[in-house]
Design a protein around this motif. Structure first.
Motif, PDB file in Angstrom:
ATOM      1  N   GLU A  32       0.962  -1.094   0.035  1.00  0.00           N
ATOM      2  CA  GLU A  32       0.046  -0.069   0.070  1.00  0.00           C
ATOM      3  C   GLU A  32       0.810   1.193  -0.014  1.00  0.00           C
ATOM      4  O   GLU A  32       1.627   1.232   0.751  1.00  0.00           O
ATOM      5  N   THR A  33       0.253   2.222  -0.945  1.00  0.00           N
ATOM      6  CA  THR A  33       1.221   3.458  -0.798  1.00  0.00           C
ATOM      7  C   THR A  33       0.168   4.511  -0.567  1.00  0.00           C
ATOM      8  O   THR A  33      -1.044   4.599  -1.238  1.00  0.00           O
TER       9      THR A  33
ATOM     10  N   LYS B  19      -0.055  14.066  -6.938  1.00  0.00           N
ATOM     11  CA  LYS B  19       1.473  13.475  -6.713  1.00  0.00           C
ATOM     12  C   LYS B  19       1.687  12.282  -7.481  1.00  0.00           C
ATOM     13  O   LYS B  19       0.684  11.187  -7.551  1.00  0.00           O
ATOM     14  N   THR B  20       2.807  12.035  -7.834  1.00  0.00           N
ATOM     15  CA  THR B  20       3.197  10.889  -8.612  1.00  0.00           C
ATOM     16  C   THR B  20       3.471   9.623  -7.668  1.00  0.00           C
ATOM     17  O   THR B  20       3.817   9.845  -6.471  1.00  0.00           O
ATOM     18  N   PHE B  21       3.057   8.488  -8.135  1.00  0.00           N
ATOM     19  CA  PHE B  21       3.407   7.269  -7.135  1.00  0.00           C
ATOM     20  C   PHE B  21       3.708   6.239  -8.194  1.00  0.00           C
ATOM     21  O   PHE B  21       3.093   6.062  -9.256  1.00  0.00           O
TER      22      PHE B  21
ATOM     23  N   PHE C  33      -0.194  -5.676  -8.640  1.00  0.00           N
ATOM     24  CA  PHE C  33      -1.252  -5.869  -7.610  1.00  0.00           C
ATOM     25  C   PHE C  33      -1.086  -4.882  -6.542  1.00  0.00           C
ATOM     26  O   PHE C  33      -1.928  -5.387  -5.463  1.00  0.00           O
ATOM     27  N   ASP C  34       0.025  -4.091  -6.507  1.00  0.00           N
ATOM     28  CA  ASP C  34       0.130  -2.975  -5.604  1.00  0.00           C
ATOM     29  C   ASP C  34      -0.940  -2.035  -5.575  1.00  0.00           C
ATOM     30  O   ASP C  34      -1.689  -1.854  -6.840  1.00  0.00           O
ATOM     31  N   TYR C  35      -1.161  -1.369  -4.613  1.00  0.00           N
ATOM     32  CA  TYR C  35      -2.504  -0.221  -4.744  1.00  0.00           C
ATOM     33  C   TYR C  35      -1.841   1.142  -4.048  1.00  0.00           C
ATOM     34  O   TYR C  35      -1.129   0.982  -3.064  1.00  0.00           O
ATOM     35  N   ALA C  36      -2.568   2.151  -4.381  1.00  0.00           N
ATOM     36  CA  ALA C  36      -2.231   3.604  -3.628  1.00  0.00           C
ATOM     37  C   ALA C  36      -3.556   3.949  -3.253  1.00  0.00           C
ATOM     38  O   ALA C  36      -4.799   4.164  -3.827  1.00  0.00           O
TER      39      ALA C  36
ATOM     40  N   ALA D 276      -9.795   7.975  -2.624  1.00  0.00           N
ATOM     41  CA  ALA D 276      -9.695   7.104  -3.935  1.00  0.00           C
ATOM     42  C   ALA D 276      -8.518   5.983  -3.587  1.00  0.00           C
ATOM     43  O   ALA D 276      -7.509   6.189  -2.834  1.00  0.00           O
ATOM     44  N   ILE D 277      -8.803   4.951  -4.493  1.00  0.00           N
ATOM     45  CA  ILE D 277      -7.948   3.855  -4.586  1.00  0.00           C
ATOM     46  C   ILE D 277      -7.510   3.353  -5.874  1.00  0.00           C
ATOM     47  O   ILE D 277      -8.278   3.301  -6.698  1.00  0.00           O
ATOM     48  N   VAL D 278      -6.030   3.235  -6.299  1.00  0.00           N
ATOM     49  CA  VAL D 278      -5.737   2.820  -7.512  1.00  0.00           C
ATOM     50  C   VAL D 278      -4.845   1.710  -7.358  1.00  0.00           C
ATOM     51  O   VAL D 278      -3.968   1.421  -6.693  1.00  0.00           O
ATOM     52  N   LYS D 279      -5.484   0.633  -8.154  1.00  0.00           N
ATOM     53  CA  LYS D 279      -4.872  -0.667  -7.867  1.00  0.00           C
ATOM     54  C   LYS D 279      -4.411  -1.233  -9.515  1.00  0.00           C
ATOM     55  O   LYS D 279      -5.187  -1.374 -10.252  1.00  0.00           O
ATOM     56  N   VAL D 280      -3.032  -1.645  -9.611  1.00  0.00           N
ATOM     57  CA  VAL D 280      -2.532  -2.022 -10.793  1.00  0.00           C
ATOM     58  C   VAL D 280      -2.686  -3.536 -10.970  1.00  0.00           C
ATOM     59  O   VAL D 280      -2.366  -4.272 -10.194  1.00  0.00           O
ATOM     60  N   LEU D 281      -3.429  -4.018 -12.255  1.00  0.00           N
ATOM     61  CA  LEU D 281      -3.909  -5.346 -12.292  1.00  0.00           C
ATOM     62  C   LEU D 281      -2.707  -5.848 -13.171  1.00  0.00           C
ATOM     63  O   LEU D 281      -2.336  -6.979 -13.050  1.00  0.00           O
ATOM     64  N   LYS D 282      -2.286  -5.490 -14.287  1.00  0.00           N
ATOM     65  CA  LYS D 282      -1.365  -5.984 -15.006  1.00  0.00           C
ATOM     66  C   LYS D 282      -0.647  -4.819 -15.920  1.00  0.00           C
ATOM     67  O   LYS D 282      -1.205  -3.780 -16.234  1.00  0.00           O
TER      68      LYS D 282
END
Length: 132
Positions: free
Chosen positions: A30-31, A37-39, A44-47, A53-59
């Motif tokens: 989790e970030t 701001k950039t992240f 599979f990690d998420y911010a 809001a939540i952003v999760k990278v799937l692929k």
């Protein structure tokens, strides 16, 4: 004999499902950042952006051309989920084309800044300006 075979198949399916649930929900980092701001996220990690809001990278898919005879460079494609309390949106962004997307009902703009060797994606989530 058939019962033992069915039991083994059932146990294997249960193990595969358990592993998938573990990877998707538990084994991720989790970030916490603010809007604008950039992240950087791996698969599979998420911010958590702000408290809403939540952003999760799937692929992260590498569609670049590896052969020298190619005429088109290709690009990285990042598939992610953007969520807030009420809504969820699946988003696909590319490193060369469509690197920014407005999420109308969510009232966010998500931008793909960079993809680092297909492992990490650097993103920005901004709030859309309210039109008066």
């Amino acid at each position: 004999m058939k019962k033992i075979f069915k039991l083994i198949i059932g146990v294997v399916i249960l193990i595969i499902l358990s592993y998938g649930i573990y990877v998707f929900f538990i084994d991720c980092k989790e970030t916490k950042v603010d809007f604008g701001k950039t992240f950087t996220l791996e698969r599979f990690d998420y911010a958590k952006i702000g408290d809403e809001a939540i952003v999760k990278v799937l692929k992260i898919v590498d569609n670049r051309c590896k052969d020298k005879s190619c005429k088109v460079d290709g690009q990285y494609e990042v598939k992610l989920i953007v969520m807030n309390d009420r809504r969820m949106k699946f988003v696909e962004l590319g490193s060369l084309s469509k690197s920014e997307m407005e999420l109308g009902k969510l009232k966010y703009i998500v931008k793909l800044k960079e993809v680092d060797d297909g492992k990490n994606a650097t993103l920005v989530l901004e709030k859309m300006e309210e039109s008066k």
